[in-house]
Design an enzyme around this catalytic site. Sequence first.
Site, PDB file in Angstrom:
ATOM      1  N   LYS A   1       0.844  -1.192   0.000  1.00  0.00           N
ATOM      2  CA  LYS A   1       0.000   0.000   0.000  1.00  0.00           C
ATOM      3  C   LYS A   1       0.882   1.246   0.000  1.00  0.00           C
ATOM      4  CE  LYS A   1      -4.046   1.936   2.359  1.00  0.00           C
ATOM      5  NZ  LYS A   1      -5.088   1.729   3.392  1.00  0.00           N
TER       6      LYS A   1
ATOM      7  N   SER B   1      -9.449   2.817   1.740  1.00  0.00           N
ATOM      8  CA  SER B   1      -8.325   3.409   1.044  1.00  0.00           C
ATOM      9  C   SER B   1      -7.377   2.386   0.432  1.00  0.00           C
ATOM     10  CB  SER B   1      -7.535   4.311   2.007  1.00  0.00           C
ATOM     11  OG  SER B   1      -7.009   3.566   3.079  1.00  0.00           O
TER      12      SER B   1
ATOM     13  N   SER C   1     -11.017   0.807   5.635  1.00  0.00           N
ATOM     14  CA  SER C   1     -10.125   0.818   4.485  1.00  0.00           C
ATOM     15  C   SER C   1      -9.561  -0.533   4.087  1.00  0.00           C
ATOM     16  CB  SER C   1      -8.964   1.796   4.724  1.00  0.00           C
ATOM     17  OG  SER C   1      -9.431   3.124   4.686  1.00  0.00           O
TER      18      SER C   1
END
Length: 488
Positions: A83, A158, A182
Site C-alpha cells: 500500500k 483506502s 479501508s
Amino acid sequence: MTDMDELCFRTATDLAAAIRRREVSAREVVTAHLEQIERVNPAVNAIVTLVADQALREAAKADARLVAGAEVGPLHGLPVAHKDLHDTAGIRTTYGSPIFADRVPDRDHLVVERLKNAGAITIGKTNVPEFGMGSHTVNKVFGPTRNPYDLSRSAGGSSGGAGAALACGMQPIADGSDTGGSLRNPASFNNVVGLRPSPGRVPSWPDKAPWGQISVKGPMARTVEDVALTLSVLAGPDERSPLALETPGSAFAGPLDDGVRGLRVAWSTDLGGAVPVDAEVTAALAPALDVFTDLGCVVEEACPDLSGADEVFLIERAWQMELAYGAVLDPHRHQMAADVVWNIGEGRRLTGPDLGRAQLLRAALYHRVREFFETYDLLLLPVSQVVPFDIRLPYPAAVDGTPMETYLDWMRSAYLVSATGCPALSVPAGFTPQGLPVGLQVVGPHRQDLAVLKAGHAFERATRTGERRPPAVLPSAAAKTSEKGILP
C-alpha cells in the site's frame, strides 16, 4: 512454463507450497504476475509504482536459496505490491499526495519488513486516496483506481489499489490499513477478503500515535485462508509498538476448519437503526442468513447499542489526521484535496474536553459490546451501505434517500465497528443483478480474530462467491485505459 492464469489465480497458500516443493520457481511466479500487471493494470490503475527488475532479481535469489537447501519463510517467492501509505526503502512512497510525489524512504514500514522477512517479493506499490482519507481511491498523483467488475465504478478505499490488484490476479496477497473501513470496504467492492484485526494484533512502526487504537494494519487476499496466512506473518509482538499483542503470529497459521455449528449469530441490516442501507446491498446479503443457518448456527436479528460510536470515531479520526498531517496543511493547503483540508481542520478545532468525552464514550461502548458478545458469538452486518458507485463522484450523495453530508458519512457501517475495537472481516457474499460485488461483515468479540476468520472460512466454502472473476481480467478489458497508468 505453468499457465499464467493458473499461477495468477492460485491461492497464496497453494502457490507458496508449490514454490517450496520446487514445482514452480519464484521467477516463474513473479514473471507471471508482472505479465498480468502489464496486461490488466492499464484498465484498472491499481499498481502505481512498479519495480519489475528488482522483483525479478529477488526472485532469482529466492530460487537460489531453495536450491541451496536454505530455510525459507511461509511467503517465500510470493509477489506483493505494498500500500502506498506504507514506507518502502528505496521505492517511491507518495501517500497519494502531490506533496510527496517524489519521496523515496530510506526504511521499510514494519508490515513491509515482516512480509519481506517471510520471503515475499516486493513488486511495487498500490494506489490510495490522498493520505488514505476516504473509501474512494483517487488522487492527483495517479488518478483513480477502477473497479474491475465495472470500470466505471469505484474500487473503494483506502486500500482500493490492493483490492483491485487482488481481484485481477496481479498479486496473491496484500497489506493494507483500516481506520474507518479501508481494508473492509475495498474487499467488499472487489469481491476479495479483508480483515480489520484487533488493535495491536499487527504492530505498527514508525507511527506518530503509537498508543492510538482507531487505525490498524492488516491483510487482504482472495481467500480467508490466505488472509490468515498473511496475518500469521504480520501479527505478533514488537518492542517498537507499545500496544502490540503478545500472541504470536503462528496462532493464525493453523487450519480454519472448525466450522460454526452451534454458534449463536446476530444479524442486523442497519446496525440497529444507526445507518441507512441501499436496497441492492440488503437484497444481495439476504441469502447469507440461510447459509449460516444451514451451517448449524442459530441466527437472530440483534445488534449492540452503538450510541456514542459515531462521536468516538469522528473525534479520534480528526485528532489523528491533524497529528499526522497538520504540519503540512499551511504550507501546502493549495495542493491538498478539499476533504483532506476539512478533516485536518476538524482536528484543529478539537479541545481537551472533546478528547476526554471520546474516551468516556468509548469506555461505555466497550462494555456494552462486551456484554452483547456474552450472548452472541458473532455479529453479521453489511460492510458498506452502498454498492460500488460512479467513479466520477467524490462519494455517494445519498444512501437509501438519506443525504450524505461529508465524505465519511456513507462509511458508517464500517467505521462504527472500528470504534468498538472488535475484529471484523469482509468476505464475498453476493452480487447485484448488474454484477457488482457485495461483502458481508463478520464481527467478533474483542481480540477473537481467529473466531472471525473461522466463521468467514466456513461461509466462503459454503458459497464460493469469491471465485467469480471480474470482467477486467478478460483480454477485451485491456484495451480500455484508466486516466493514468503505471508510473516508473
